[in-house]
Design an enzyme around this catalytic site. Structure first.
Site: not given
Length: 321
Positions: A299, A192, A264, A290, A267, A157
């Site tokens: 994806y 995150k 992004h 994630h 990514r 990110r």
């Protein structure tokens, strides 16, 4: 946005005065509220019901009409938010007993697929080195090339990338700054929720970083020699996410790509191309950081979309005559 004319209904005029002068909302926000409440007034007039007499079933019908006319779920949700505020104010004034918009939800909009580059475009962007406008700033290309390789080769990110330091430091790690370990071939990042993860560095990314590190020391001004950031700007301070977006956009335009590239997108390209090659969804989830596998499953939709495009273009039975 031009100021919308005041609505004819006195209740709406009073409410808009309330949000303008008592709540001190911005003029643009008041203008948007005015347009949304005009829609409410028109819908109530069409249904033959006064604004203060609208009930839950009326609002649900209005939502169905907007959806049938092609308005997106997100657009309807914004309109409902404005209507909900108006009826909440009517309740505070003692003019209605129950908010008819309460618990009315907009239809769900399908989540758009993330945009990903094709493999050729991603490779071209990574390998394309634009001519520097100023030879003294040729180091910028080495820095930008290393950033592109980390985005596409490691799926970082933008916040993770700008937070990288050239070397590990305990105090920096407390602040959530990651670091590069070329010896072990890993990049350690704080993602995150302040969750740390380690991602293997691709061979090309390792080469780009190894080429950048000595130039980084030469590029740093004397007063910024102690700056730990892996990717500093011209003044020696840590690059911002906005600066990275701008540099990547400029590089993609110089490379002649059809659409501007943002961090992004690289990514997404990393995840999509990795999944197409390996088919290992769990591994891609771990590499991306994630928390839930459902986030990574988007994806698989990209993968099927790619396969469908190949089928449509190549198979003789793909299209009906």
């Amino acid at each position: 946005m031009e100021q919308a004319p005041p609505p004819a209904d006195p209740l709406l005029r009073r409410y808009l005065d309330h949000v303008r002068f008592e709540k001190r909302l911005a003029e643009r926000t008041v203008a948007l509220y005015t347009l949304d409440l005009d829609k409410l007034a028109s819908a109530c007039a069409g249904a033959g019901v006064a604004l203060a007499e609208a009930r839950h079933h009326h609002i649900r019908r209005f939502v169905a009409q907007m959806h049938g006319a092609g308005r997106s779920g997100r657009g309807i949700a914004l309109i409902l938010s404005g209507w909900r505020g108006f009826y909440a104010w009517l309740g505070q004034q003692g003019l209605i007993a129950q908010n008819p918009v309460q618990n009315v939800r907009a239809p769900k909009s399908p989540k758009p697929l993330p945009k990903a580059l094709g493999v050729d475009d991603a490779m071209h962007l990574a390998e394309h080195a634009p001519e520097p406008a100023d030879p003294e700033h040729a180091w910028l290309d080495a820095r930008d090339g290393a950033m592109v390789e980390l985005f596409y080769g490691c799926g970082l990110r933008v916040g993770e990338l700008v937070g990288l330091d050239a070397a590990p430091c305990a105090a920096a790690q407390q602040a959530g700054h990651g670091w590069i370990d070329l010896q072990d071939g890993m990049v350690h990042v704080c993602g995150k929720g302040r969750k740390w993860r380690s991602v293997p560095i691709s061979g090309k990314a390792a080469e780009a970083i190894a080429a950048w590190l000595p130039q980084r020391l030469l590029a740093l001004p004397a007063e910024a020699l102690g700056q730990p950031a892996l990717f500093p700007g011209r003044r020696g301070t840590r690059l911002t996410a906005q600066a990275v977006w701008q540099r990547l956009r400029q590089r993609s335009q110089a490379a002649g790509l059809a659409a501007p590239v943002h961090p992004h997108m690289l990514r997404h390209s990393y995840a999509s191309h990795l999944l197409q090659s390996s088919g290992d969804l769990r591994a891609v989830q771990e590499l991306l950081g994630h928390a839930s596998i459902t986030t990574t499953q988007v994806y698989t939709r990209l993968d099927f979309q790619h396969l469908a495009q190949v089928y449509d273009a190549a198979h003789p039975r793909a299209r009906r005559k």
